[in-house]
Motif scaffolding. Structure first.
Motif, PDB file in Angstrom:
ATOM      1  N   ASN A   8     -33.921  19.854   1.681  1.00 44.92           N
ATOM      2  CA  ASN A   8     -33.262  20.837   1.881  1.00 44.92           C
ATOM      3  C   ASN A   8     -34.650  21.621   2.758  1.00 44.92           C
ATOM      4  O   ASN A   8     -34.033  22.950   2.798  1.00 44.92           O
ATOM      5  N   GLU A 137     -20.668  16.522  12.303  1.00 48.58           N
ATOM      6  CA  GLU A 137     -20.826  16.500  11.038  1.00 48.58           C
ATOM      7  C   GLU A 137     -22.335  16.759  10.306  1.00 48.58           C
ATOM      8  O   GLU A 137     -22.569  17.436   9.543  1.00 48.58           O
ATOM      9  N   ARG A 138     -23.260  16.086  10.821  1.00 48.40           N
ATOM     10  CA  ARG A 138     -24.785  16.158  10.369  1.00 48.40           C
ATOM     11  C   ARG A 138     -25.208  17.530  10.877  1.00 48.40           C
ATOM     12  O   ARG A 138     -26.065  18.272   9.917  1.00 48.40           O
ATOM     13  N   ARG A 141     -23.768  19.891   8.280  1.00 46.73           N
ATOM     14  CA  ARG A 141     -24.438  19.645   6.973  1.00 46.73           C
ATOM     15  C   ARG A 141     -25.788  20.187   6.683  1.00 46.73           C
ATOM     16  O   ARG A 141     -26.061  20.877   5.831  1.00 46.73           O
ATOM     17  N   GLY A 144     -25.786  24.308   6.063  1.00 50.44           N
ATOM     18  CA  GLY A 144     -25.553  24.422   4.799  1.00 50.44           C
ATOM     19  C   GLY A 144     -24.613  25.714   4.499  1.00 50.44           C
ATOM     20  O   GLY A 144     -23.637  26.079   5.226  1.00 50.44           O
ATOM     21  N   ARG A 156     -14.505  21.290  12.573  1.00 54.18           N
ATOM     22  CA  ARG A 156     -14.354  19.839  12.146  1.00 54.18           C
ATOM     23  C   ARG A 156     -12.909  19.729  12.895  1.00 54.18           C
ATOM     24  O   ARG A 156     -12.581  18.498  13.497  1.00 54.18           O
ATOM     25  N   GLN A 262     -27.351  24.040  13.091  1.00 54.90           N
ATOM     26  CA  GLN A 262     -28.303  23.179  12.304  1.00 54.90           C
ATOM     27  C   GLN A 262     -29.533  24.252  12.325  1.00 54.90           C
ATOM     28  O   GLN A 262     -30.495  23.916  11.328  1.00 54.90           O
TER      29      GLN A 262
END
Length: 293
Positions: A8, A137-138, A141, A144, A156, A262
């Motif tokens: 993280n 998606e990455r 992710r 967060g 999405r 991201q």
């Protein structure tokens, strides 16, 4: 090698510099870009440090494409090492550093290179499809809780809708090799003319993918319309005349919005730009200015 660093921890310039000594001397390395990779100039080399271990296959693909383009005589960046290196699980690739550019690349330079790329036959290895939405998606992710979960859910949903629509498109041009992220920022002006760089997204797919990038730059990122017209004249066709243009544009906007997400952890500017982009998509306003990040 598996990473021993907490998953993280944001991928920042500092983190990338910690990884760099596994590949090149890092004392005087200069950061050139920070995105999917941290790109550093170090002496006669350029080192690209991948954001996470999931990019290893992509790095291998880029090296294979670079070798093929060299065989074809296409003016593109050349690898300085044939294999992907590993730094605490992060992929690192090494490249020959190009001389300082006498000027920035312009849309006409890009159009010249695209004409060469789009004239190539398929290589002796399989090129992947251009999974424009494959990273959504990455990226979400990695964002967060720095972004609103409702915004992530919205992107999405858009991804799924545009993926289905794109799969049903009928192209105007014959499909084949494409750069996949065709922008003047991925062109360097060398001593002998324009040189293509950043080959990770090279694919075998609709040639229109490469052309929609510039149409979106005109509409969203403030490109001078005259510069776009020069691009069209140099390439020989305007993708906006194609019925499928809006679909590929929508897919790219979705991906570009998620890509910024991201960077949101620990970066207020990224959070602000993400907010601007996702709000304009929700409002259905195609004219809201986006800023490169």
């Amino acid at each position: 090698m598996a990473s021993t660093h907490p998953a993280n921890v944001p991928f920042t310039e500092q983190r990338a510099r910690e990884l760099l000594p596994a590949a090149v001397p890092a004392a005087d390395a200069k950061l050139l870009a920070l995105g999917e990779n941290a790109v550093f100039a170090a002496g006669d080399l350029v080192a690209k440090v991948g954001r996470d271990a999931s990019l290893v296959d992509r790095a291998r693909h880029e090296l294979r494409v670079a070798a093929w383009l060299a065989e074809c005589g296409i003016p593109a960046v050349r690898a300085a090492a044939p294999e992907v290196l590993s730094a605490d699980g992060h992929p690192v690739t090494l490249w020959h550093r190009l001389p300082a550019a006498p000027r920035p690349a312009d849309p006409a330079d890009l159009a010249e290179l695209l004409r060469m790329i789009h004239a190539l036959p398929e290589p002796g290895f399989a090129l992947p499809r251009r999974e424009l939405l494959g990273g959504v998606e990455r990226w979400l992710r990695l964002a967060g809780d720095a972004i609103d979960p409702a915004d992530a859910a919205y992107l999405r949903e858009r991804r799924d809708g545009f993926a289905a629509a794109a799969a049903a498109l009928t192209p105007q041009l014959p499909p084949g090799p494409i750069h996949g992220d065709a922008s003047p920022r991925n062109v360097h002006i060398g001593p002998d003319g324009p040189v293509l760089v950043d080959l990770e997204t090279f694919a075998g797919d609709l040639r229109e993918h490469d052309l929609v990038v510039m149409a979106l730059s005109r509409d969203r990122y403030g490109m001078d319309p005259d510069a776009y017209d020069t691009f069209v004249r140099t390439y020989g066709w305007d993708v906006r005349e194609w019925a499928g243009c809006a679909v590929l544009r929508g897919a790219r906007e979705t991906a570009s919005c998620a890509w910024v997400a991201q960077h949101a952890p620990g970066n207020p500017a990224a959070r602000a730009e993400f907010g601007r982009r996702v709000a304009s998509l929700r409002d259905g306003d195609p004219a809201v200015r986006w800023y490169p990040f």
